[in-house]
Design an enzyme around this catalytic site. Sequence first.
Site, short mmCIF file in Angstrom:
data_model
loop_
_atom_site.label_atom_id
_atom_site.label_comp_id
_atom_site.label_asym_id
_atom_site.label_seq_id
_atom_site.Cartn_x
_atom_site.Cartn_y
_atom_site.Cartn_z
N SER A 1 -20.84 89.23 -40.23
CA SER A 1 -21.61 89.40 -41.68
C SER A 1 -20.43 89.25 -42.81
O SER A 1 -19.14 89.56 -42.53
CB SER A 1 -21.73 90.98 -41.75
OG SER A 1 -22.08 91.64 -43.08
N TYR B 1 -19.28 99.33 -39.70
CA TYR B 1 -20.11 98.06 -39.62
C TYR B 1 -19.45 96.93 -39.79
O TYR B 1 -19.03 95.98 -38.92
CB TYR B 1 -21.54 98.16 -39.90
CG TYR B 1 -22.16 96.68 -40.11
CD1 TYR B 1 -23.13 96.45 -39.18
CD2 TYR B 1 -22.12 96.11 -41.43
CE1 TYR B 1 -23.53 95.23 -39.09
CE2 TYR B 1 -22.76 94.78 -41.59
CZ TYR B 1 -23.78 94.48 -40.44
OH TYR B 1 -24.36 93.27 -40.34
P1 NAD Z 1 -32.69 93.31 -37.21
O1 NAD Z 1 -32.56 94.67 -37.25
O2 NAD Z 1 -34.10 92.79 -37.66
O3 NAD Z 1 -32.43 92.70 -35.89
C1 NAD Z 1 -31.33 93.20 -34.92
C2 NAD Z 1 -32.04 92.96 -33.61
O4 NAD Z 1 -30.97 93.50 -32.71
C3 NAD Z 1 -33.22 93.71 -33.32
O5 NAD Z 1 -34.13 93.16 -32.74
C4 NAD Z 1 -32.74 94.88 -32.44
O6 NAD Z 1 -33.76 95.56 -31.73
C5 NAD Z 1 -31.58 94.14 -31.81
N1 NAD Z 1 -30.80 95.04 -31.17
C6 NAD Z 1 -30.04 95.95 -31.71
N2 NAD Z 1 -29.46 96.87 -30.93
C7 NAD Z 1 -29.59 96.04 -29.67
C8 NAD Z 1 -28.88 96.31 -28.32
N3 NAD Z 1 -28.16 97.43 -28.00
N4 NAD Z 1 -29.45 95.54 -27.51
C9 NAD Z 1 -30.37 94.36 -27.59
N5 NAD Z 1 -30.72 94.28 -28.98
C10 NAD Z 1 -30.28 95.02 -29.83
O7 NAD Z 1 -31.72 92.65 -38.17
P2 NAD Z 1 -31.37 90.91 -38.33
O8 NAD Z 1 -30.94 91.30 -39.93
O9 NAD Z 1 -32.07 89.97 -38.17
O10 NAD Z 1 -29.68 91.15 -37.90
C11 NAD Z 1 -29.41 90.23 -36.82
C12 NAD Z 1 -28.05 90.02 -37.03
O11 NAD Z 1 -27.62 89.57 -38.46
C13 NAD Z 1 -27.12 91.48 -36.76
O12 NAD Z 1 -26.07 91.16 -35.94
C14 NAD Z 1 -26.71 91.76 -38.19
O13 NAD Z 1 -25.63 92.66 -38.35
C15 NAD Z 1 -26.44 90.57 -38.78
N6 NAD Z 1 -26.47 90.33 -40.20
C16 NAD Z 1 -27.61 90.72 -40.95
C17 NAD Z 1 -27.54 90.65 -42.38
C18 NAD Z 1 -28.80 90.91 -43.08
O14 NAD Z 1 -28.72 91.07 -44.33
N7 NAD Z 1 -30.00 90.93 -42.57
C19 NAD Z 1 -26.34 90.18 -43.00
C20 NAD Z 1 -25.34 90.03 -42.27
C21 NAD Z 1 -25.40 90.09 -40.96
#
Ligand code: NAD
Length: 247
Positions: free
Chosen positions: A146, A160
């Site tokens: 991130s 985080y």
């Molecule tokens: P999201 O919440 O839609 O997806 C996260 C997924 O991870 C979900 O499907 C959740 O069920 C799964 N998950 C969580 N804990 C888990 C575990 N212990 N075992 C298996 N699966 C698990 O969010 P997203 O935005 O699609 O996030 C995906 C990645 O991108 C994450 O690592 C997040 O930190 C990163 N990210 C997101 C953003 C943003 O703005 N959306 C920005 C930077 C980084």
Amino acid sequence: MACPPKIMLVTGASRGIGAATARLAAAEGCDVAVNYRRDKAAADAVAADVERAGRRAVAVAADVAVEDDVERLFATVDARLGRLTHLVCNAGITGPLSRVDALPAKAAREVLDTNVLGAFLCARAAIARMSTRRGGAGGAMVFISSAMATLGGAGEYVMYAASKGAIESLSLGLARELAQEGVRCNVVEPGPIATGIHPPGRLEHITKAVPMGRPGTMEDVARAVLFLLSDQSSFTTGAVLRVAGGR
Ligand code: NAD
């Protein structure tokens, strides 16, 4: 000459960036294992989309923070799709919005367990399948970090941010450890992306700091991931690709 099969595992792929990555990977010719934690129906729908694109798919429930779950996840991929060639460590949680002095240790531990230990457990299992030293044909991994890793997350998500910094160190170390074993390791560093991870109103708030003036889409991130997994980036390892609209 027939291309070797590309067999990819995407963690946390039932929704958001993981689901978009799984769908794009299928469109680009990969068989895809769709890991999910709870939402079987959503994971099955992503797997069905992969199959509609003409590729093989399997949806596997596993908590990436639990060692036995991860071992079973990889064994299922071995049995159902074959030897893994590509890994996307995408599963992640933010923990509650909080200053550090108000964050319970239990919440901090959950963030570290999922984001850092989870990435380690998946990477370790992937090395055993991909590394030429272990009889594999090589491969590539991408870790979803991130922009917070370099911004700090003050007042909101410091643990985080710290977990994402740790993932970046993990990827760099692995990149160097595996550089002569056919395995490349890279990081994608998204800025604000429109997914369900944000509490109501937060995406709009943080998007004000994005020079391009919009949040990213899941596909913006998925395309960067697929680039780093593909042979288009064959001399790129230990790199961080920021996908944050200038933030
Ligand atoms: P999201 O919440 O839609 O997806 C996260 C997924 O991870 C979900 O499907 C959740 O069920 C799964 N998950 C969580 N804990 C888990 C575990 N212990 N075992 C298996 N699966 C698990 O969010 P997203 O935005 O699609 O996030 C995906 C990645 O991108 C994450 O690592 C997040 O930190 C990163 N990210 C997101 C953003 C943003 O703005 N959306 C920005 C930077 C980084």
